[in-house]
Design an enzyme around this catalytic site. Structure first.
Site, PDB file in Angstrom:
ATOM      1  N   HIS A   1      -6.670  -3.648  -7.949  1.00 38.23           N
ATOM      2  CA  HIS A   1      -6.267  -3.969  -6.565  1.00 38.23           C
ATOM      3  C   HIS A   1      -5.953  -2.704  -5.781  1.00 38.23           C
ATOM      4  O   HIS A   1      -5.155  -2.730  -4.855  1.00 38.23           O
ATOM      5  CB  HIS A   1      -5.056  -4.903  -6.533  1.00 38.23           C
ATOM      6  CG  HIS A   1      -5.186  -6.065  -7.460  1.00 38.23           C
ATOM      7  ND1 HIS A   1      -5.804  -7.239  -7.119  1.00 38.23           N
ATOM      8  CD2 HIS A   1      -4.811  -6.203  -8.769  1.00 38.23           C
ATOM      9  CE1 HIS A   1      -5.783  -8.073  -8.154  1.00 38.23           C
ATOM     10  NE2 HIS A   1      -5.201  -7.468  -9.171  1.00 38.23           N
TER      11      HIS A   1
ATOM     12  N   LYS B   1     -12.330  20.718   8.955  1.00 42.46           N
ATOM     13  CA  LYS B   1     -12.972  19.666   8.169  1.00 42.46           C
ATOM     14  C   LYS B   1     -14.040  20.149   7.197  1.00 42.46           C
ATOM     15  O   LYS B   1     -14.835  21.020   7.500  1.00 42.46           O
ATOM     16  CB  LYS B   1     -13.634  18.642   9.125  1.00 42.46           C
ATOM     17  CG  LYS B   1     -12.641  17.867   9.962  1.00 42.46           C
ATOM     18  CD  LYS B   1     -11.923  16.819   9.150  1.00 42.46           C
ATOM     19  CE  LYS B   1     -12.862  15.735   8.753  1.00 42.46           C
ATOM     20  NZ  LYS B   1     -12.621  14.480   9.433  1.00 42.46           N
TER      21      LYS B   1
END
Ligand code: ARG
Length: 466
Positions: A164, A291
């Site tokens: 999960h 980035k």
């Protein structure tokens, strides 16, 4: 030079037609723009057919020799880019046959005896696909080898295992990577299985009903390396199961690659920081100077969409078709070609990228320490002390609740505190509550204990080398 009925498509069919095909229809119906990639299979299929026609005395040995000579010329011309592909000749088959007739005259016109483009195209696609399958198989092996090589160095590298997407139990990074090896191993098995059904010869079915010439289909199959001969002529020309099966293999493989890609993207994000990728697999941003993006993994994930889409396209293409050949089938090629190209390139680049993964063990271990990942180990510990599992589970839930309130890991609670939850706890509990203790405890076949994982790695190395 004898007249060549295939000089242009308007004459290709027969004298029956009184006007040429409109230009729009010509463009709409032509496949030569993409099916020329089948040229090698087309020539191989034609040569095998011609050889058999001569052996069966359906054409003369002189005609056979002329066909062989003409095809050699065509092969050389295509290889050197001198072959002139003509849209008005619709497809690869008519282009090659027309050129053959131009080169060798009547012998070229005899090649199509006992054959139709319907069994010809089915043969060509199968031959071509078999070759591509043989190119893909080693790439699947290389992908597995890359994963095993990284696993080999990380049997003691601990990361949180998730269910999960919540921290569940500690596992080793090696164990996690070997899960993907299992997936790609199944993909390789599927591919080998698909190959068997691809490798069956349709030629000899002619248009749909078989032919009145005494063909020796077994001989053609042998020449071309086919393992069998299609047993029903109607099925031979209309079946595209083999392409659909291949696409299923490809879709499943890309789905696996996509899952791995998704994990790579997550692991590389600042929030996880589990791995890094070499600069050559990353791209920057035109606006945010900080980035470094995992574009290759993202694209691989994205490209799974088109491969899954091609599978749907092929299934939809076939579902409404009555027997036997329908022109719809021409639409099988672009999805199939793109599937092969995409899976091939993706496997190559992913294997390379995975081999160069930079592992950050401290970050992985820190994350594993966060989510009470050894709570199950404490419950198992109590079971071994005689508690029924459900009671142990309940005691540990109380301990975890207390630890959360204190902001501490279970292993950081004092022994006296732990004993409040169950009097049977003694100080051997701290080994059990450690990440390494948890890993070592899972020493069952298929478990994450380093001893088990190392054994798996040895088995895999031997299998992949062989
Ligand atoms: N270009 C066609 C295809 O890809 C070849 C077979 C055409 N046969 C026919 N009867 N029109 O399927």
């Amino acid at each position: 030079m004898a007249s060549n009925p295939l000089e242009s498509k308007s004459q290709a069919w027969s004298a029956l037609f009184s006007e040429p095909m409109s230009e729009l229809v010509q463009r709409y119906t032509a496949s030569v723009g993409f099916d020329q990639r089948l040229w090698q299979a087309d020539i191989a299929g034609s040569l095998a057919h011609a050889e058999m026609l001569a052996a069966q005395k359906i054409i003369s040995t002189d005609d056979h020799a002329s066909i062989v000579r003409g095809m050699a010329q065509i092969k050389a011309d295509i290889e050197t880019g001198r072959f002139e592909w003509k849209l008005e000749l619709e497809d690869v088959h008519l282009n090659i046959e027309a050129r053959l007739t131009q080169l060798v005259g009547d012998a070229g016109k005899r090649l199509h005896t006992g054959r139709s483009r319907n069994d010809q195209v089915a043969t060509d696609v199968r031959l071509w696909l078999r070759g591509e399958i043989d190119n893909l198989a080693p790439l699947l092996v290389a992908m597995q080898q890359a994963l095993v090589a990284v696993a080999d160095k990380n049997t003691d590298t601990i990361l949180p295992g998730y269910t999960h997407m919540q921290v569940a139990q500690p596992v080793s990074f090696a164990h996690h990577l070997l899960a993907y090896v299992e997936m790609f191993a199944r993909d390789a098995e599927r591919l080998a299985d698909v190959r068997k059904r691809v490798n069956v010869l349709p030629l000899g079915a002619a248009a749909l009903a078989g032919t009145s010439y005494p063909l020796d289909r077994e001989r053609v199959a042998k020449t071309l390396g086919f393992e069998g001969v299609c047993q029903n002529s109607l099925d031979a020309v209309s079946d595209r199961d083999f392409a659909i099966e291949f696409s299923s293999f490809a879709a499943i493989t890309m789905m696996h690659i996509s899952r791995l890609s998704e994990e790579i993207v997550l692991w590389m994000s600042q929030n996880f920081g589990f791995i890094d990728l070499a600069d050559r697999y990353c791209t920057g941003s035109s606006i945010m100077p900080q980035k470094r993006n995992p574009d290759v993994a993202e694209l691989a994930r994205g490209k799974s969409g088109r491969v899954i889409g091609h599978l749907m396209a092929l299934l939809t293409l076939m579902k409404g078709q009555p027997l036997t050949y329908n022109k719809d089938n021409q639409e099988d090629k672009e999805p199939l070609f793109d599937t092969v190209d995409t899976v091939r390139d993706t496997l190559r680049i992913m294997a390379e990228m995975v081999a160069g993964i930079i592992v950050k063990p401290e970050a992985m271990e820190r994350a594993a320490l966060k989510g009470y990942a050894t709570a199950t180990d404490l419950a198992d510990y109590l079971v071994k002390k005689g508690l029924p599992f459900r009671d142990a589970h309940e005691s540990v839930a109380h301990a975890v609740k207390h630890a959360i309130a204190q902001g501490l890991d279970l292993s950081a609670l004092p022994l006296a505190t732990l004993q409040n939850f169950n009097a049977n706890i003694t100080d051997d509990v701290f080994e059990v509550l450690s990440l390494r203790g948890s890993l070592n405890a899972r020493n069952v076949l298929g478990g994450t204990a380093p001893a088990q994982v190392r054994a798996q790695i040895e088995k895999l190395k031997a299998r992949l080398a062989g």
